[in-house]
Design a protein around this motif. Sequence first.
Motif, mmCIF file in Angstrom:
data_model
loop_
_atom_site.group_PDB
_atom_site.id
_atom_site.type_symbol
_atom_site.label_atom_id
_atom_site.label_comp_id
_atom_site.label_asym_id
_atom_site.label_seq_id
_atom_site.Cartn_x
_atom_site.Cartn_y
_atom_site.Cartn_z
ATOM 1 N N HIS A 332 77.857 20.011 48.834
ATOM 2 C CA HIS A 332 78.129 19.875 47.487
ATOM 3 C C HIS A 332 79.766 20.222 47.008
ATOM 4 C CE1 HIS A 332 73.630 20.891 46.446
ATOM 5 N NE2 HIS A 332 73.699 19.397 47.159
ATOM 6 N N LEU A 426 75.084 22.432 39.914
ATOM 7 C CA LEU A 426 74.772 22.671 41.495
ATOM 8 C C LEU A 426 75.273 23.808 42.101
ATOM 9 C CD1 LEU A 426 75.973 18.957 42.864
ATOM 10 C CD2 LEU A 426 73.652 19.762 42.545
ATOM 11 N N LEU A 483 74.973 13.365 46.216
ATOM 12 C CA LEU A 483 74.308 14.337 45.753
ATOM 13 C C LEU A 483 73.193 14.317 45.005
ATOM 14 C CD1 LEU A 483 77.774 14.976 43.577
ATOM 15 C CD2 LEU A 483 77.121 16.423 45.751
#
Length: 531
Positions: A332, A426, A483
């Motif tokens: 990420h 995230l 993602l």
Amino acid sequence: MATFDDLLEEAGTFGRCQKRVFAMLCLLSLPLSGVYVGIVFQGFTPDHWCRDPAVVERRQACGWSLTEGRRLTEGLGNRSKSCERYEVDWNKTTLSCDPLHLNLSKATPCKDGWEYDYDGRKSFVTEFDLVCSDSWYVDMYQAFVNVGFLAGSFAFGFFADRFGRRMSFLVSNLLNAVAGMVLAFAPNVISILMLRAVFGIGVKGGWMSTYVLLTEIVGVDYRRMVGILYQMFLSVGNIILPLLAFYITDWRWLQVAITAPYILFISFYWFIPESPRWLISQNNSAKAMEITEAIAKENKRKLSHFEKLTEEEGDSSASLMDLIRTPNMRKHTLILMFNWFTSAVVYQGLIMRVGIAGGNVYIDFLISGLVERIPFASANIVAGAACLITAMIPDSMFWFKTVVACIGRLGITMAYEMVVFVNTELYPTFVRNLGVSVCSTLCDIGGIVAPFLLYRLAAIWLDLPLILFGVVAFIAGGLVLLLPETKGVPLPETIDDIEFPNKKKTDVTENQQLKKPLKSDLTNNKDSTTV
């Protein structure tokens, strides 16, 4: 025991309190436009040519126009010689106001400054003659504010995770007000660059901390809406900026107008709450409960009695290693960093290109600013395609070229919106502000290199930067697909929530099923009370 999400459901996920705070803090995005892309007007480089004191004296005495006087320094021809002038021996020239036909053959570098065709306006370029061999200072003006953004990302990232979002808000706006006003009266180029960096530290740090605070005090269903609208005010600022610049003709007073709102923002400190999520991550559940009760009271809601509020598991202190220690966190972080870099390079590059593409800079900037208000989505590929197509359109089709470039700006604006709110979704709470700040440092690095890429590559071929923008935007668009989807997913609280997302989803589903009877009971009780 209860989690903060449980409390927020009862206190109100987007009630009167959150709406009030949201309405206040959205205003922070308005002056950010002036800081971020104000160089288009403050650093505008108008048409210029060498100043010859004898020609200036003759022009004033004879009432010549700028064009007539310019001919005596540049000579005739289509090629502008803005960095050279022709030598004229005025001792051998008849001093009259009749049209002069001089044999201008010997050109020398400018030695008495420059004249500008800028209709009574003043940019820092015209004030300090930052053209020709000194034109690189304009690049540095934009680069230094991004250096400040970079430093502010790290400094306020740690500061906000250590001392809270609210304190970060106060300190950053104090810094903005002082640095911005001193910058407006800076006496020389070096001091301007230093103050731009300091200004950037406070502006970036405060904006990011505020964004995180907003996403932490609203429910999951409102998180993206809040994030998008908060950033949309930057686009509103992009619409207001050219109007301000049109009426404020001196770059110093424009700087005062950009800075003035930050003085007002200081007072907001006493009207916004600290993030309960952050307090819980710092093992301060009592204070978090107190603030949540205040939110519920303003929302005209009541909380059930909870004996204990669930504390965050694990270490409450944020560390850079937390961002790369585990596989998903590492993936990420790297993808988000590249997308931040791409968004900054393409966004700033396309905006600054308005100042060198020809046409009316105020109208062109206003039109492209209006384009940014269309609904947002992931659009790196749209931006990349538009950049490549724009580069291939001939200059003779100026308006068509402008329209396609605006589509590119629309695309990269949409991508910019996406990377900011996805970034907050995230990372777990205890490292969220640091994660957003660290990833956004690549945005600042992109902003540092953007003016050099644009102005230096454009000197080779005006559309060459667009080719580069298109390629990196395509790559960024592909990486985004790697993602995870975050829509409708509660904010992660621990690193385990990131590394084992399926377990988190299962827990969320079970909690929702358990909450249904509770909501039903609350509704029935409310109906009974009404009767």
